[in-house]
Design a protein around this motif. Sequence first.
Motif, PDB file in Angstrom:
ATOM      1  N   GLU A   9     170.161  54.544  45.955  1.00 49.46           N
ATOM      2  CA  GLU A   9     170.955  55.748  45.673  1.00 49.46           C
ATOM      3  C   GLU A   9     172.419  55.527  46.060  1.00 49.46           C
ATOM      4  O   GLU A   9     173.330  56.002  45.364  1.00 49.46           O
ATOM      5  CB  GLU A   9     170.375  56.942  46.441  1.00 49.46           C
ATOM      6  CG  GLU A   9     170.869  58.286  45.960  1.00 49.46           C
ATOM      7  CD  GLU A   9     170.360  58.670  44.575  1.00 49.46           C
ATOM      8  OE1 GLU A   9     170.780  59.735  44.079  1.00 49.46           O
ATOM      9  OE2 GLU A   9     169.557  57.918  43.967  1.00 49.46           O
TER      10      GLU A   9
ATOM     11  N   TRP B 182     173.841  53.501  43.250  1.00 51.25           N
ATOM     12  CA  TRP B 182     174.017  54.318  42.055  1.00 51.25           C
ATOM     13  C   TRP B 182     175.242  55.218  42.193  1.00 51.25           C
ATOM     14  O   TRP B 182     176.042  55.353  41.251  1.00 51.25           O
ATOM     15  CB  TRP B 182     172.766  55.163  41.804  1.00 51.25           C
ATOM     16  CG  TRP B 182     172.873  56.006  40.570  1.00 51.25           C
ATOM     17  CD1 TRP B 182     172.625  55.635  39.284  1.00 51.25           C
ATOM     18  CD2 TRP B 182     173.303  57.369  40.527  1.00 51.25           C
ATOM     19  NE1 TRP B 182     172.867  56.693  38.431  1.00 51.25           N
ATOM     20  CE2 TRP B 182     173.281  57.763  39.167  1.00 51.25           C
ATOM     21  CE3 TRP B 182     173.694  58.298  41.488  1.00 51.25           C
ATOM     22  CZ2 TRP B 182     173.631  59.041  38.755  1.00 51.25           C
ATOM     23  CZ3 TRP B 182     174.055  59.570  41.085  1.00 51.25           C
ATOM     24  CH2 TRP B 182     174.019  59.932  39.734  1.00 51.25           C
TER      25      TRP B 182
ATOM     26  N   ARG C 163     170.706  62.288  36.991  1.00 50.38           N
ATOM     27  CA  ARG C 163     170.423  60.959  37.576  1.00 50.38           C
ATOM     28  C   ARG C 163     169.473  60.192  36.662  1.00 50.38           C
ATOM     29  O   ARG C 163     168.451  59.683  37.092  1.00 50.38           O
ATOM     30  CB  ARG C 163     169.823  61.119  38.974  1.00 50.38           C
ATOM     31  CG  ARG C 163     170.730  61.792  39.973  1.00 50.38           C
ATOM     32  CD  ARG C 163     170.015  62.186  41.241  1.00 50.38           C
ATOM     33  NE  ARG C 163     169.411  61.044  41.917  1.00 50.38           N
ATOM     34  CZ  ARG C 163     168.117  60.747  41.865  1.00 50.38           C
ATOM     35  NH1 ARG C 163     167.297  61.504  41.128  1.00 50.38           N
ATOM     36  NH2 ARG C 163     167.632  59.715  42.510  1.00 50.38           N
TER      37      ARG C 163
ATOM     38  N   ARG D 238     166.874  56.858  37.276  1.00 47.82           N
ATOM     39  CA  ARG D 238     166.781  56.535  38.701  1.00 47.82           C
ATOM     40  C   ARG D 238     165.344  56.257  39.130  1.00 47.82           C
ATOM     41  O   ARG D 238     165.102  55.634  40.138  1.00 47.82           O
ATOM     42  CB  ARG D 238     167.354  57.689  39.541  1.00 47.82           C
ATOM     43  CG  ARG D 238     168.834  57.901  39.397  1.00 47.82           C
ATOM     44  CD  ARG D 238     169.627  56.695  39.902  1.00 47.82           C
ATOM     45  NE  ARG D 238     169.393  56.484  41.324  1.00 47.82           N
ATOM     46  CZ  ARG D 238     168.936  55.349  41.842  1.00 47.82           C
ATOM     47  NH1 ARG D 238     168.609  54.328  41.054  1.00 47.82           N
ATOM     48  NH2 ARG D 238     168.765  55.225  43.136  1.00 47.82           N
TER      49      ARG D 238
ATOM     50  N   ARG E 290     168.011  51.120  31.711  1.00 49.14           N
ATOM     51  CA  ARG E 290     167.548  52.256  32.512  1.00 49.14           C
ATOM     52  C   ARG E 290     167.822  53.579  31.812  1.00 49.14           C
ATOM     53  O   ARG E 290     167.853  54.632  32.440  1.00 49.14           O
ATOM     54  CB  ARG E 290     168.238  52.247  33.879  1.00 49.14           C
ATOM     55  CG  ARG E 290     167.895  51.027  34.716  1.00 49.14           C
ATOM     56  CD  ARG E 290     168.630  51.059  36.039  1.00 49.14           C
ATOM     57  NE  ARG E 290     168.911  49.709  36.494  1.00 49.14           N
ATOM     58  CZ  ARG E 290     170.006  49.364  37.174  1.00 49.14           C
ATOM     59  NH1 ARG E 290     170.899  50.277  37.456  1.00 49.14           N
ATOM     60  NH2 ARG E 290     170.193  48.117  37.554  1.00 49.14           N
TER      61      ARG E 290
ATOM     62  N   GLU F 127     158.895  54.536  43.319  1.00 50.72           N
ATOM     63  CA  GLU F 127     159.688  53.362  43.686  1.00 50.72           C
ATOM     64  C   GLU F 127     159.020  52.087  43.191  1.00 50.72           C
ATOM     65  O   GLU F 127     159.677  51.170  42.693  1.00 50.72           O
ATOM     66  CB  GLU F 127     159.860  53.322  45.201  1.00 50.72           C
ATOM     67  CG  GLU F 127     160.863  52.289  45.682  1.00 50.72           C
ATOM     68  CD  GLU F 127     161.097  52.378  47.169  1.00 50.72           C
ATOM     69  OE1 GLU F 127     162.032  51.726  47.654  1.00 50.72           O
ATOM     70  OE2 GLU F 127     160.326  53.092  47.839  1.00 50.72           O
TER      71      GLU F 127
ATOM     72  N   THR G  80     159.553  51.756  39.438  1.00 50.08           N
ATOM     73  CA  THR G  80     160.906  51.300  39.132  1.00 50.08           C
ATOM     74  C   THR G  80     161.058  49.813  39.400  1.00 50.08           C
ATOM     75  O   THR G  80     161.666  49.075  38.608  1.00 50.08           O
ATOM     76  CB  THR G  80     161.931  52.085  39.960  1.00 50.08           C
ATOM     77  OG1 THR G  80     161.843  53.478  39.642  1.00 50.08           O
ATOM     78  CG2 THR G  80     163.347  51.589  39.685  1.00 50.08           C
TER      79      THR G  80
END
Length: 506
Positions: free
Chosen positions: A178, A181, A198, A201, A296, A463, A466
């Motif tokens: 974060e 980002w 976002r 993310r 993304r 998480e 991702t």
Amino acid sequence: MPLEKLRQCFTPEVVVPAEMTVRPPILRRMEAGLKDYLLDYDQEFVVKTDLDLSTEGQNVSNDFRLNIINGVAGSGKTLILLYRLRLLYRNFPNKRFLVLTHNRPLRRDMQSRFIRLEKRDPANIEWQTFNGWCRHYWPRSESWINPLSIKGRQKLVEAVWHKHLQDSSLSAQMFLGEIDWLKDQLPLSRREYLSVERRGRGFGLNADQRQHVFDAVVKYQKDLEGRNTLDWGDVPQRIWKFIQQKKMDLPQYDFILIDEAQFFAPLWMSIVLKLLSPTNSHLFIVADPTQGFLGRGASWKSFGLDARGRTHLMRRSYRTTREIMDFATLLYHSRLMDEKDDDILAPDLLNMPNGVFPQIIPLTSPQDEIIRIANEVADFVRKGMPKKHLLVLHTNGVDELIQAIDDRLGKGAAMDPKETYPGDYVRVTTYNAGTGLESPIVFLAGLRDMLEEEQSLRLSDSERETLIRDNTRKLYMAATRAGQRLVITYVGEMPEELRIIIHSRR
């Protein structure tokens, strides 16, 4: 073949010297006496289209001309950029050029290839990584501070997370992501962060969570300031601040060309747009939309670019073989089964040359992996393979591999291309630094570390999802660096997705 010979004679600007490509040799071309290659018609079109500096047809909302090339791995994006630059330079030899990318090995590789094409290194063509450009033009009135090391930064982030976010649903790695980002965006106030989209993310944050995250980011920044240091994400943030405060005399370029633009953060692109000459300037971008920010879910519009009518798709891969491309695509879809077919820019497999299916070597320990790769590399070299035709990508064993190869072939036989210009040596570098590079023979090592990280009990479900997505895209990129042979080593029990692919090819 007669047509190719005619094109070589009458359009020499599209001739690609054989030593500048890693594509597999085609027997029928050699029989016809054609040693060099040519840009195909699609490549030639995007190289030559819209070359002038006339203001006619420009978007009334911009003062620059924009061209975007989205291409699959191996479609010749870097080659297109270099040939575009070559024509632009010949047409406008007195204009100012900037060529940007995101890592040092690719920047050096591009500059070296251009010098081989032009037989000179013009002073008005500037070659930079984006961070290197920031460092070069850092205002003299402001002291340069060396950014914190990766390990030092990780330690500081974990300390801040432990104190402020340990009881939240965010892990330390999510907090680190974060921070990255946030620093990749134009500066956001607390109020703006509470409402900003976002996208991509991988995990959501409600208003209360965002408040706590922003507080933790503020504390992280104060800790950096207390140590009189910064991280690399702060570098473009400060450049942007210097621009707003008019502390910088920004250089102005007539032509800016960006390779691997999918790795350019929104803030980076905002800074790039400030560097374009106010009138008659030209921005030329090449990218693989399956990677980086574009992978993304970001769009060119979110980067401040109007891509409508200015984008060309390149789906044909020239670098590699059908077997290597099939392997990379199967691996991608076996790990990301829920993704749609259009989530990855699919290559056109028509007329791709056949070759050897990728070799996967099981090993018992990381030490065995280093030894085996060094032995394989030495064997290729002793059989006559030029060292420069061998590329080894590893997650974290670069130094050990370089030493092991040097022990077998002599000092300087292997080097990290981040540290030197291209030459006759075995290139050994990380997966991240390997983006944009290519080689006839590629070794992929250290996969176990990458894949085991995905199984960590410390990861949340979002998480982990991702991380698997990002690692899969990284593996796809790495596998498609190979032009003729791909060798993969794996320590321990082989993952199911690799076993399935191997068995499907027996």
